[in-house]
Design a protein around this motif. Structure first.
Motif: not given
Length: 250
Positions: A181-184, A207-218, A243-250
């Motif tokens: 739940x707190x994974x970065x 856009x693909x990063x958002x497609x793959x992860x956007x439903x579940x992650x900020x 390009x660097x992003x950080x993903x965290x579960x919603x």
């Protein structure tokens, strides 16, 4: 919160990047090709000095926490694994090349044990005798949270951009299943002209990063780095960005 750059980029440019990404959709790199790269030392993707952004964003990855469990997908022999273990964190990696994992332990002067993994036919587990580095030799898709548990952090520098484009959805679902739940998750993607290079590393637009992860992650954009070096120049590229992003579960 999804980054401003992802939400507000011009529609035409976004569509063009989506179309560009389709140029590599059918590209497949078989297991044998990856193994051969390691055997003949065609491993320009390995960074002997470590990735500068890893240290830059390490505090973000760890969030002030000690003794964290950090996952390195398609780890190769990345030296960041030793850095984290020296800080007292537990490192878990997965890599299809046995020689890559053995080279890691040899180059880092670490003794290790080798054992089979009952849940993974043909799978092996290499563990440092200190106990805080565990590297699986198998397909990444053979891993499950039942085998490894879930992770506090993930460093995906050369994994999403290396898996076959047709497997990205499967890959993303696996990564999501391994996040607690707190994974970065620190994610590094590549931006270049896919008409000039067939990959890997593969072109993965925001856009693909958002497609793959956007439903579940900020998804938060961190940085875009000009990484045009001799290697991408040899591919015929005149620009290459990480390009660097950080993903965290919603």
């Amino acid at each position: 919160m999804v980054s401003w750059a992802m939400e507000n980029s011009p529609t035409a440019a976004s569509n063009e990047k989506c179309d560009d990404a389709k140029l590599q959709a059918d590209r497949v790199v078989p297991k044998e090709e990856w193994l051969q790269k390691w055997e003949i030392k065609n491993i320009g993707f390995h960074n002997e000095e470590g990735h500068a952004s890893f240290k830059k964003y390490l505090d973000l990855l760890l969030n002030g926490r000690n003794g964290q469990k950090i996952f390195f997908p398609l780890c190769g022999k990345t030296i960041e694994m030793k850095w984290l273990s020296d800080l007292g964190h537990h490192v878990i990696g997965v890599e299809i090349s046995e020689s890559a994992l053995k080279e890691f332990f040899a180059e880092q002067n670490l003794s290790f044990t080798e054992e089979t993994v009952a849940e993974i036919p043909g799978g092996k587990l290499f563990k440092s005798t200190t106990g805080n580095i565990s590297l699986y030799c198998c397909s990444i898709y053979d891993l499950t949270s039942t085998i490894t548990g879930k992770f506090d952090g993930i460093w995906d520098r050369g994994s999403l951009v290396a898996v076959n484009p047709s497997e990205r959805e499967r890959y993303a679902q696996l990564i999501l299943s391994l996040m607690n739940k707190k994974c970065c998750c620190l994610l590094v993607t590549c931006e270049y002209d896919p008409r000039k290079h067939k990959g890997p590393p593969f072109y993965v637009p925001d856009s693909e990063v958002k497609s793959l992860y956007g439903k579940y992650c900020d998804i938060r954009f961190l940085e875009k780095i000009d990484s045009l070096s001799n290697r991408p120049k040899k591919w015929g590229l005149d620009y290459f960005f990480e390009v660097l992003h950080v993903l965290t579960l919603k």
